[in-house]
Design an enzyme around this catalytic site. Structure first.
Site, mmCIF file in Angstrom:
data_model
loop_
_atom_site.group_PDB
_atom_site.id
_atom_site.type_symbol
_atom_site.label_atom_id
_atom_site.label_comp_id
_atom_site.label_asym_id
_atom_site.label_seq_id
_atom_site.Cartn_x
_atom_site.Cartn_y
_atom_site.Cartn_z
ATOM 1 N N LYS A 1 15.363 -25.664 5.566
ATOM 2 C CA LYS A 1 16.662 -25.599 6.256
ATOM 3 C C LYS A 1 17.497 -26.822 5.914
ATOM 4 O O LYS A 1 16.990 -27.944 5.917
ATOM 5 C CB LYS A 1 16.476 -25.522 7.778
ATOM 6 N N HIS B 1 6.484 -25.268 12.595
ATOM 7 C CA HIS B 1 7.884 -25.709 12.619
ATOM 8 C C HIS B 1 8.094 -26.948 13.497
ATOM 9 O O HIS B 1 8.716 -27.919 13.072
ATOM 10 C CB HIS B 1 8.784 -24.587 13.121
ATOM 11 N N ASP C 1 2.650 -19.597 16.151
ATOM 12 C CA ASP C 1 3.832 -19.076 15.453
ATOM 13 C C ASP C 1 4.865 -20.178 15.214
ATOM 14 O O ASP C 1 5.534 -20.190 14.187
ATOM 15 C CB ASP C 1 4.441 -17.946 16.299
ATOM 16 N N ARG D 1 0.818 -1.223 0.000
ATOM 17 C CA ARG D 1 0.000 0.000 0.000
ATOM 18 C C ARG D 1 0.845 1.264 0.000
ATOM 19 O O ARG D 1 0.380 2.317 -0.387
ATOM 20 C CB ARG D 1 -0.906 -0.005 1.237
ATOM 21 N N HIS E 1 9.221 -22.441 6.590
ATOM 22 C CA HIS E 1 10.620 -22.274 6.174
ATOM 23 C C HIS E 1 11.558 -23.290 6.830
ATOM 24 O O HIS E 1 12.651 -23.527 6.343
ATOM 25 C CB HIS E 1 11.093 -20.827 6.362
ATOM 26 N N LYS F 1 10.545 -17.691 23.236
ATOM 27 C CA LYS F 1 11.351 -16.524 22.881
ATOM 28 C C LYS F 1 12.045 -16.015 24.137
ATOM 29 O O LYS F 1 11.614 -16.291 25.250
ATOM 30 C CB LYS F 1 10.463 -15.425 22.294
ATOM 31 N N GLU G 1 14.712 -19.507 21.215
ATOM 32 C CA GLU G 1 15.195 -18.279 20.571
ATOM 33 C C GLU G 1 15.608 -17.294 21.644
ATOM 34 O O GLU G 1 14.956 -17.206 22.688
ATOM 35 C CB GLU G 1 14.098 -17.655 19.726
HETATM 36 C C1 BG6 Z 1 9.183 -17.719 12.155
HETATM 37 C C2 BG6 Z 1 8.449 -17.153 13.329
HETATM 38 O O1 BG6 Z 1 8.332 -18.550 11.412
HETATM 39 O O2 BG6 Z 1 10.299 -18.459 12.603
HETATM 40 C C3 BG6 Z 1 9.378 -16.279 14.158
HETATM 41 O O3 BG6 Z 1 7.356 -16.367 12.875
HETATM 42 C C4 BG6 Z 1 10.613 -17.052 14.544
HETATM 43 O O4 BG6 Z 1 8.722 -15.817 15.329
HETATM 44 C C5 BG6 Z 1 11.251 -17.676 13.318
HETATM 45 O O5 BG6 Z 1 11.522 -16.142 15.164
HETATM 46 C C6 BG6 Z 1 12.382 -18.593 13.703
HETATM 47 O O6 BG6 Z 1 13.042 -18.968 12.535
HETATM 48 P P1 BG6 Z 1 14.587 -19.335 12.542
HETATM 49 O O7 BG6 Z 1 14.858 -19.709 11.118
HETATM 50 O O8 BG6 Z 1 15.303 -18.100 12.999
HETATM 51 O O9 BG6 Z 1 14.724 -20.467 13.485
#
Ligand code: BG6
Length: 481
Positions: free
Chosen positions: A190, A248, A243, A56, A186, A346, A224
């Site tokens: 990895k 994951h 999240d 936007r 994602h 976190k 994290e």
């Molecule tokens: C993301 C989350 O999908 O993965 C984030 O939304 C998180 O909150 C991140 O920090 C962690 O990814 P990685 O690759 O740093 O382990």
């Protein structure tokens, strides 16, 4: 196969036009554009391809290119990036100001940028809130830019429960066929996560002992050190469960626990993963207290400084969990009796993602000095310091009788392979262009998982102040029903 290190192979992809909706947002600037730059630098992106940002914010191509470069430097300070090199890459970057959700928006700039590119692979990447996926898909179709074979990429979390997940999947599915929908996780891109399949199924050592007869339990941890950062408004609606856990951690669980697939074709692997999800013991009202812990980080020390609490970062009090631990079981023949512990949070003491396979105690101790023998453990470190360690009991060398020590057999990927570990998004973006669905989630995966789990866990709303020793911020709010 040779034991020498082969040089990396970049399999060419065909020319493509990639439209990133939400281009001025965090994911786009932090991950997507830098990943595309790396692929470009490795000559993997054909010159006639276009990367088109849409969002936007009013700006022109040049302003977006500058924003992308500034963000690259901010998020990847360790990488020197040459202005001329960037300028060459940036010639392939364009920008269309567009409110893709609103009905009366002007799609003409984007339409013009795409015109004539119908033969190229077209990809729409929705780096947007999932609630917008249906509307944007419909607007893509209405604007007449969904070329034959066009693909769409969706970020998690798809919905907040079963019903909303279904609604989003239905709305996108009304425009795109299932094999054109790439639901990204994602973690599947990895390097070390991909290696789980290789480690398990391409070495004969492990499979015979990869079951509850030999394994006592499995721990999957994604810790994290960062807090919610500048994403608090997104994060507060997601929490650690949506999240991290429902995507994951459960993907890691599937890869660790699934049966050997027949081959590596997308549906074969995904079929095996689904069977694990189906066998997961449900978390119910009755067992949620025993099987789960949730917490939220408070103010505390981080990297030698005092880091704010989650509530301070958010600017409001909130019930959202930033830490969760779950004890789960897979009720099938292979895993009956071997619990699996999932943990993520976190602002933990350190950034560490690893899978620990803890084997059962030896049947009979030969040395009975009253000290129990530590169990054999296999530690698969996903990040950082990627590698595999097998912790074994060994004899301390030299005189002094049978003195035992617990030492690791250490395979450090950093030492064994000198290559740069590409960001997961690099691989995943190229996989979308190629149409390789193996690293993406199928619709039934997003239906089988999160909602039931998150719904049960979210039923617990009462909070107590307790102390959990692991996070940096030592006082966390711990929730239980
Ligand atoms: C993301 C989350 O999908 O993965 C984030 O939304 C998180 O909150 C991140 O920090 C962690 O990814 P990685 O690759 O740093 O382990």
């Amino acid at each position: 196969m040779s034991d020498a290190a082969p040089s990396p192979q970049f399999v060419p992809v065909s020319a493509f036009d990639l439209v990133v909706f939400g281009a001025a947002g965090d994911l786009s600037l932090r991950k997507l554009i830098p990943s595309l730059f790396h692929r470009w630098r490795d000559n993997q992106i054909p010159a006639e391809s276009k990367i088109i940002g849409a969002s936007r914010t009013e700006m022109d191509d040049e302003a977006f290119r500058r924003l992308a470069l500034e963000s690259f430097r901010k998020f990847h300070p360790e990488e020197a990036i040459d202005d001329d090199e960037w300028a060459n890459f940036a010639q392939q970057i364009f920008y269309a100001p567009l409110d893709a959700v609103s009905d009366g928006a002007d799609w003409s700039r984007l339409t013009r940028l795409l015109a004539g590119g119908e033969d190229k692979q077209r990809v729409f990447y929705l780096a947007l809130a999932p609630g917008l996926y249906g509307a944007v898909s419909a607007n893509i179709a209405a604007a007449g830019i969904k070329s034959a074979g066009a693909r769409i990429v969706l970020e998690k979390p798809i919905g907040t429960d079963s019903k909303s997940a279904q609604a989003i999947n239905d709305a996108v599915g009304a425009v795109f066929e299932e094999d054109a929908i790439f639901r990204i996780d994602h973690y599947l891109g990895k390097e070390t996560v991909q290696n789980l399949i290789v480690l398990r199924f391409m070495n004969s050592l492990f499979e015979p002992v990869w079951n509850a007869n030999a394994i006592d339990h499995i721990e999957i941890t994604v810790a994290e050190s960062i807090g919610s950062g500048g994403r608090a408004s997104y994060y507060d609606n997601a929490g650690a469960l949506r999240d991290m856990v429902q995507n994951h951690l459960l993907q890691l669980l599937c890869l660790v626990a699934m049966e050997p697939p027949l081959d590596l074709s997308p549906d074969t692997v995904r079929d095996e993963k689904i069977k694990v999800l189906r066998a997961l013991r449900p978390i119910t009202r009755q067992n949620v207290r025993q099987a789960t812990v949730r917490g939220q980080y408070a103010k505390g020390a981080a990297d030698g400084e005092v880091a704010p609490s989650y509530a301070e970062e958010l600017g409001a009090q909130s019930d959202t969990e930033t830490f969760v631990a779950i004890k789960t079981n897979i009720d099938n023949w292979r895993w009956k009796g071997a619990p699996i512990y999932l943990r993520t949070g976190k602002r933990m003491q350190e950034r560490r993602s690893e899978i620990i396979i803890q084997f059962k105690d030896v049947a009979h101790a030969l040395v009975n000095d009253g000290t129990p023998l530590p169990p054999t453990r296999m530690v698969i470190r996903l990040q950082p310091d990627e590698g595999v360690r097998l912790l074994l009991v060994t004899k301390d060398p030299g005189p002094g009788g049978m003195r035992l020590r617990y030492v690791p057999l250490n395979l450090s990927y950093a030492d064994a392979f000198k290559a740069r570990y590409p960001d997961a998004y690099e691989r995943l973006l190229m996989a979308v262009v190629r149409g390789d669905l193996a690293l993406f989630m199928r619709r039934d995966e997003s239906r089988r998982r999160g909602p039931g789990l998150t719904a049960s866990l979210r039923r617990g709303r009462r909070m107590q102040r307790r102390s959990i020793p692991t996070p940096q911020a030592r006082t966390v709010r711990r929730r239980r029903r």
